[in-house]
Design a protein around this motif. Structure first.
Motif, PDB file in Angstrom:
ATOM      1  N   UNK A  92       0.844  -1.178   0.000  1.00 49.20           N
ATOM      2  CA  UNK A  92       0.000   0.000   0.000  1.00 49.20           C
ATOM      3  C   UNK A  92       0.891   1.244   0.000  1.00 49.20           C
ATOM      4  N   UNK A  93       0.542   2.190  -0.820  1.00 48.60           N
ATOM      5  CA  UNK A  93       1.333   3.407  -0.914  1.00 48.60           C
ATOM      6  C   UNK A  93       1.051   4.327   0.270  1.00 48.60           C
ATOM      7  N   UNK A  94       2.066   5.121   0.621  1.00 50.55           N
ATOM      8  CA  UNK A  94       1.853   6.044   1.731  1.00 50.55           C
ATOM      9  C   UNK A  94       1.257   7.356   1.222  1.00 50.55           C
ATOM     10  N   UNK A  95       0.876   8.220   2.140  1.00 52.12           N
ATOM     11  CA  UNK A  95       0.197   9.466   1.785  1.00 52.12           C
ATOM     12  C   UNK A  95       1.057  10.338   0.881  1.00 52.12           C
ATOM     13  N   UNK A  96       2.357  10.389   1.125  1.00 47.39           N
ATOM     14  CA  UNK A  96       3.236  11.217   0.293  1.00 47.39           C
ATOM     15  C   UNK A  96       3.235  10.753  -1.157  1.00 47.39           C
ATOM     16  N   UNK A  97       3.274   9.446  -1.367  1.00 45.89           N
ATOM     17  CA  UNK A  97       3.250   8.910  -2.734  1.00 45.89           C
ATOM     18  C   UNK A  97       1.927   9.209  -3.420  1.00 45.89           C
ATOM     19  N   UNK A  98       0.833   9.104  -2.682  1.00 48.22           N
ATOM     20  CA  UNK A  98      -0.488   9.375  -3.252  1.00 48.22           C
ATOM     21  C   UNK A  98      -0.609  10.847  -3.645  1.00 48.22           C
ATOM     22  N   UNK A  99      -0.151  11.736  -2.779  1.00 43.38           N
ATOM     23  CA  UNK A  99      -0.200  13.173  -3.071  1.00 43.38           C
ATOM     24  C   UNK A  99       0.690  13.492  -4.266  1.00 43.38           C
ATOM     25  N   UNK A 100       1.894  12.920  -4.305  1.00 45.94           N
ATOM     26  CA  UNK A 100       2.809  13.131  -5.429  1.00 45.94           C
ATOM     27  C   UNK A 100       2.164  12.689  -6.743  1.00 45.94           C
ATOM     28  N   UNK A 101       1.591  11.498  -6.764  1.00 39.46           N
ATOM     29  CA  UNK A 101       0.960  10.989  -7.983  1.00 39.46           C
ATOM     30  C   UNK A 101      -0.215  11.864  -8.410  1.00 39.46           C
ATOM     31  N   UNK A 102      -0.988  12.337  -7.463  1.00 42.60           N
ATOM     32  CA  UNK A 102      -2.113  13.223  -7.772  1.00 42.60           C
ATOM     33  C   UNK A 102      -1.610  14.505  -8.435  1.00 42.60           C
ATOM     34  N   UNK A 103      -0.580  15.113  -7.859  1.00 45.27           N
ATOM     35  CA  UNK A 103      -0.045  16.353  -8.419  1.00 45.27           C
ATOM     36  C   UNK A 103       0.533  16.126  -9.818  1.00 45.27           C
ATOM     37  N   UNK A 104       1.223  15.013 -10.020  1.00 48.67           N
ATOM     38  CA  UNK A 104       1.776  14.704 -11.341  1.00 48.67           C
ATOM     39  C   UNK A 104       0.666  14.466 -12.358  1.00 48.67           C
ATOM     40  N   UNK A 105      -0.407  13.835 -11.914  1.00 49.24           N
ATOM     41  CA  UNK A 105      -1.529  13.560 -12.802  1.00 49.24           C
ATOM     42  C   UNK A 105      -2.193  14.858 -13.262  1.00 49.24           C
ATOM     43  N   UNK A 106      -2.461  15.775 -12.330  1.00 47.94           N
ATOM     44  CA  UNK A 106      -3.095  17.028 -12.752  1.00 47.94           C
ATOM     45  C   UNK A 106      -2.124  17.887 -13.561  1.00 47.94           C
ATOM     46  N   UNK A 107      -0.824  17.725 -13.315  1.00 46.53           N
ATOM     47  CA  UNK A 107       0.165  18.459 -14.111  1.00 46.53           C
ATOM     48  C   UNK A 107       0.161  17.963 -15.556  1.00 46.53           C
ATOM     49  N   UNK A 108       0.005  16.654 -15.731  1.00 46.46           N
ATOM     50  CA  UNK A 108      -0.030  16.085 -17.084  1.00 46.46           C
ATOM     51  C   UNK A 108      -1.273  16.554 -17.842  1.00 46.46           C
ATOM     52  N   UNK A 109      -2.345  16.830 -17.129  1.00 44.23           N
ATOM     53  CA  UNK A 109      -3.579  17.299 -17.756  1.00 44.23           C
ATOM     54  C   UNK A 109      -3.526  18.792 -18.073  1.00 44.23           C
ATOM     55  N   UNK A 110      -2.578  19.488 -17.477  1.00 41.04           N
ATOM     56  CA  UNK A 110      -2.434  20.927 -17.702  1.00 41.04           C
ATOM     57  C   UNK A 110      -1.806  21.159 -19.074  1.00 41.04           C
ATOM     58  N   UNK A 111      -2.395  22.029 -19.893  1.00 36.43           N
ATOM     59  CA  UNK A 111      -1.855  22.246 -21.243  1.00 36.43           C
ATOM     60  C   UNK A 111      -0.441  22.831 -21.265  1.00 36.43           C
ATOM     61  N   UNK A 112      -0.071  23.583 -20.233  1.00 39.12           N
ATOM     62  CA  UNK A 112       1.257  24.205 -20.229  1.00 39.12           C
ATOM     63  C   UNK A 112       2.204  23.585 -19.205  1.00 39.12           C
ATOM     64  N   UNK A 113       1.789  22.495 -18.558  1.00 42.40           N
ATOM     65  CA  UNK A 113       2.652  21.811 -17.597  1.00 42.40           C
ATOM     66  C   UNK A 113       2.846  22.566 -16.301  1.00 42.40           C
ATOM     67  N   UNK A 114       1.908  23.466 -15.980  1.00 48.96           N
ATOM     68  CA  UNK A 114       1.983  24.271 -14.761  1.00 48.96           C
ATOM     69  C   UNK A 114       0.691  24.069 -13.974  1.00 48.96           C
ATOM     70  N   UNK A 115       0.826  23.886 -12.676  1.00 49.30           N
ATOM     71  CA  UNK A 115      -0.363  23.820 -11.821  1.00 49.30           C
ATOM     72  C   UNK A 115      -0.208  24.810 -10.683  1.00 49.30           C
ATOM     73  N   UNK A 116      -1.332  25.315 -10.221  1.00 51.45           N
ATOM     74  CA  UNK A 116      -1.371  26.160  -9.038  1.00 51.45           C
ATOM     75  C   UNK A 116      -2.299  25.497  -8.054  1.00 51.45           C
TER      76      UNK A 116
END
Length: 153
Positions: free
Chosen positions: A1-25
């Protein structure tokens, strides 16, 4: 089972990939609420997993309406990657910076996961059991040689 840090990291990377310019706020408190954690957990993830060595630029604005902006810095094509390696790995390199570079190359698809694991094993302080600064000098020579061999055509 992944820890909270890994889950948060993956979430941020996922929304970054969906961002057209590779930037998230993001807003730290909102993200902490989403993952039911303390805001310092968000700070930890960002400060350890989204570093410049790993190919990210992080900016923050404090206060009401503040945000954290994370931007992926692309390596580009193979020519600039080799230039980046030659500029980064000169006479000496510490383990954190070298692992960040390997991570960046793996994330960019320039080396495989297996190659990244082999490189990390070869440049580990557990293997290079000599005193500093000699250890960082040996690490730089090994890392540079391995990456140039893998990336040169």
């Amino acid at each position: 089972m992944r820890n909270a840090s890994e889950i948060i990291e993956q979430y941020l990377k996922q929304i970054m990939m969906q961002s057209p310019n590779g930037v998230i706020e993001i807003q730290r408190n909102e993200l902490a609420e989403r993952f039911d954690c303390v805001p310092s957990q968000i700070n930890y993830v960002i400060s350890t997993r989204f570093t410049l060595e790993k190919g990210y630029i992080v900016q923050s604005k404090r206060g009401g309406g503040g945000y954290i902006r994370i931007q992926k810095v692309p390596l580009g094509t193979q020519g600039p990657v080799l230039d980046h390696i030659l500029r980064t790995v000169i006479d000496s390199i510490d383990q954190t910076t070298s692992e960040g570079l390997v991570y960046q190359l793996e994330e960019g698809g320039f080396i495989s996961r297996r190659e990244a694991k082999l490189i990390k094993a070869a440049i580990s302080r557990d293997v290079l059991m000599v005193k500093l600064p000699l250890r960082d000098e040996i690490r730089a020579k090994i890392l540079r040689s391995m990456l140039l061999a893998l990336l040169s055509k």
